[in-house]
Design an enzyme around this catalytic site. Structure first.
Site, mmCIF file in Angstrom:
data_model
loop_
_atom_site.group_PDB
_atom_site.id
_atom_site.type_symbol
_atom_site.label_atom_id
_atom_site.label_comp_id
_atom_site.label_asym_id
_atom_site.label_seq_id
_atom_site.Cartn_x
_atom_site.Cartn_y
_atom_site.Cartn_z
ATOM 1 N N GLU A 1 0.895 -1.135 -0.037
ATOM 2 C CA GLU A 1 0.010 0.042 -0.039
ATOM 3 C C GLU A 1 0.988 1.234 -0.213
ATOM 4 O O GLU A 1 1.751 1.433 0.780
ATOM 5 C CB GLU A 1 -0.849 -0.224 1.333
ATOM 6 N N THR B 1 -3.943 4.791 -1.630
ATOM 7 C CA THR B 1 -4.880 5.249 -0.939
ATOM 8 C C THR B 1 -5.590 6.331 -1.370
ATOM 9 O O THR B 1 -5.208 7.144 -2.319
ATOM 10 C CB THR B 1 -4.505 5.652 0.643
HETATM 11 P P1 FAD Z 1 -18.056 -0.336 6.271
HETATM 12 O O1 FAD Z 1 -17.594 -1.727 5.958
HETATM 13 O O2 FAD Z 1 -18.940 0.102 5.198
HETATM 14 O O3 FAD Z 1 -18.610 -0.132 7.403
HETATM 15 C C1 FAD Z 1 -17.756 -0.049 8.793
HETATM 16 C C2 FAD Z 1 -18.224 -0.961 9.761
HETATM 17 O O4 FAD Z 1 -19.638 -0.652 10.158
HETATM 18 C C3 FAD Z 1 -17.867 -2.533 9.482
HETATM 19 O O5 FAD Z 1 -16.658 -2.908 9.719
HETATM 20 C C4 FAD Z 1 -19.167 -2.883 10.733
HETATM 21 O O6 FAD Z 1 -18.666 -2.757 11.857
HETATM 22 C C5 FAD Z 1 -20.343 -1.762 10.587
HETATM 23 N N1 FAD Z 1 -21.033 -2.243 9.176
HETATM 24 C C6 FAD Z 1 -20.988 -1.746 7.945
HETATM 25 N N2 FAD Z 1 -22.063 -2.601 7.344
HETATM 26 C C7 FAD Z 1 -22.587 -3.355 8.059
HETATM 27 C C8 FAD Z 1 -23.424 -4.599 7.742
HETATM 28 N N3 FAD Z 1 -24.070 -4.666 6.582
HETATM 29 N N4 FAD Z 1 -23.686 -5.425 8.835
HETATM 30 C C9 FAD Z 1 -23.127 -5.182 9.986
HETATM 31 N N5 FAD Z 1 -22.131 -4.334 10.326
HETATM 32 C C10 FAD Z 1 -21.905 -3.447 9.364
HETATM 33 N N6 FAD Z 1 -9.897 5.403 4.681
HETATM 34 C C11 FAD Z 1 -9.753 6.464 3.687
HETATM 35 O O7 FAD Z 1 -10.323 7.497 3.858
HETATM 36 N N7 FAD Z 1 -9.007 6.253 2.490
HETATM 37 C C12 FAD Z 1 -8.226 5.034 2.475
HETATM 38 O O8 FAD Z 1 -7.698 4.774 1.171
HETATM 39 C C13 FAD Z 1 -8.570 3.893 3.424
HETATM 40 N N8 FAD Z 1 -7.808 2.749 3.206
HETATM 41 C C14 FAD Z 1 -8.180 1.825 4.078
HETATM 42 C C15 FAD Z 1 -7.327 0.497 3.737
HETATM 43 C C16 FAD Z 1 -7.714 -0.740 4.678
HETATM 44 C C17 FAD Z 1 -7.074 -1.673 4.277
HETATM 45 C C18 FAD Z 1 -8.363 -0.303 5.771
HETATM 46 C C19 FAD Z 1 -8.595 -1.550 6.887
HETATM 47 C C20 FAD Z 1 -9.227 0.807 5.976
HETATM 48 C C21 FAD Z 1 -8.941 1.785 5.043
HETATM 49 N N9 FAD Z 1 -9.520 3.148 5.343
HETATM 50 C C22 FAD Z 1 -9.393 4.389 4.419
HETATM 51 C C23 FAD Z 1 -10.095 3.341 6.704
HETATM 52 C C24 FAD Z 1 -11.759 3.156 6.392
HETATM 53 O O9 FAD Z 1 -12.387 3.906 5.652
HETATM 54 C C25 FAD Z 1 -12.462 3.434 7.856
HETATM 55 O O10 FAD Z 1 -12.049 2.305 8.672
HETATM 56 C C26 FAD Z 1 -13.904 3.373 7.792
HETATM 57 O O11 FAD Z 1 -14.410 3.842 9.133
HETATM 58 C C27 FAD Z 1 -14.631 2.377 7.305
HETATM 59 O O12 FAD Z 1 -14.653 1.940 6.108
HETATM 60 P P2 FAD Z 1 -15.269 0.339 5.680
HETATM 61 O O13 FAD Z 1 -15.181 0.334 4.073
HETATM 62 O O14 FAD Z 1 -14.512 -0.732 6.224
HETATM 63 O O15 FAD Z 1 -16.778 0.599 6.038
#
Ligand code: FAD
Length: 324
Positions: free
Chosen positions: A19, A50
């Protein structure tokens, strides 16, 4: 579903990916080009870039992705976030990346503004919705574009439009900050898989069991996509504390103390390489399908780790001057 990663050599050689984040200055951009060259030498499955919250780095992210696409054989993966975007805005964003030839995505919700501004009705609310949208955009696009044939006035030919190949999502072995419990993480991942994700990449973690137990729970809950462990080999206690503020993942006290009392940078690098290569070896031994390494835009620490676990020959990781 098994992901299509390049084959590897020895028993401990699983596919690796990296990354990067988009550089903020011209000097950092030049240094990043050299870093990409070094990372490319170990034949990664993909390099992800990112995406700043609310699209703040959209153009810079796309520049780095296009550089990887045009100058290496490595697959570039675009992180995209959707929080605060209307479906129409997110649609336009996905189209723009596909048109630039990017076909791998890490679909993320992103974090809402810290000032508590409520999201508008109609905005995308979750990563699952973005995964669905990426697939929908692809279906809505013409499968072919028409392009001019050079040297033949008025002549055109059809060219297949790039299609999304990898649509990855985030997973949180120790729970997302907003999570109400371990089952919610599995439900969230299942929802992303059902929406069409074909790979998960985990938040960083410090204990192999955090990852391995999470994968066991995910499999028992019906998640079948590969789950890549995300590892960040940071060699400074200050950096680890900053990471904890951002991710709520606390580094073990032994590691923090060892890094704090060690007076030399060389010694701290050694401590971090020992710790994170043990972690990488343990998750691979436990069945991890690959390693996703957070580079912080530097190649040495991740290549040291790969060298230590026997993934790359030492000669590949000889120093070039790194970006400070
Ligand atoms: P989602 O999965 O949509 O929701 C987060 C949480 O909400 C879930 O883990 C769960 O606890 C709950 N949830 C959501 N949907 C459901 C469902 N259907 N049923 C039950 N619970 C649910 N951020 C940036 O701004 N830019 C980046 O480039 C970036 N890269 C990242 C790369 C990685 C590998 C990781 C792990 C994180 C990254 N992030 C980045 C951070 C990320 O955007 C944040 O952690 C954000 O708060 C959650 O995004 P998500 O896509 O996991 O969200």
């Amino acid at each position: 579903m098994a992901i299509d990663l390049p084959p590897t050599g020895g028993a401990t050689r699983v596919p690796v990916s990296f990354e990067l984040y988009p550089p903020r200055t011209d000097a950092a951009a030049i240094a990043l080009g050299r870093t990409i060259d070094k990372l490319t030498e170990v034949d990664p499955a993909f390099i992800s870039v990112t995406f700043g919250a609310g699209g703040s780095t959209r153009d810079r992210s796309l520049t780095v992705l296009s550089y990887i696409l045009e100058n290496t054989d490595v697959e570039p993966m675009a992180h995209l976030t959707c929080v605060g975007s209307s479906a129409a805005e997110a649609n336009g964003l996905v189209r723009r990346f596909l048109d630039a030839g990017i076909t791998s995505f890490l679909a993320l919700r992103g974090d809402p503004p810290l000032d508590g501004t409520p999201l508008s009705v109609g905005d995308l609310q979750s990563a699952s919705e973005l995964v669905q949208l990426i697939h929908r955009v692809q279906q809505e696009r013409e499968p072919f574009s028409q392009e001019a044939v050079r040297g033949t006035p008025g002549g055109t030919r059809l060219r297949a439009r790039p299609r999304p190949e990898r649509v990855a999502v985030a997973a949180f072995p120790n729970g997302h900050a907003s999570s109400r419990g371990p089952q919610q993480e599995i439900d969230a991942l299942l929802a992303k898989q059902a929406a069409g994700a074909n790979l998960a990449i985990t938040q960083l973690f410090y204990r192999a069991d955090d990852y391995l137990a999470f994968v066991d729970r995910a499999r028992a809950g019906g998640v079948s996509i590969d789950i890549l462990p995300g590892i960040m080999p940071a060699a400074s206690a200050a950096r680890l504390r900053r990471i904890a503020e951002l991710t709520e993942e606390e580094a073990p006290d032994e590691l923090l103390i060892a890094l704090e009392v060690e007076p030399t940078e060389e010694g701290r690098t050694e401590i971090a390489t020992d710790f994170f290569s043990d972690l990488a070896a343990a998750v691979i031994a436990g069945g991890a399908p690959g390693l996703h390494l957070y580079t912080h835009n530097k190649h040495t620490a991740v290549l040291d780790l790969l060298e230590r676990i026997g993934h790359v020959p030492a000669a590949l990781n000889r120093p070039i001057k790194e970006n400070a």
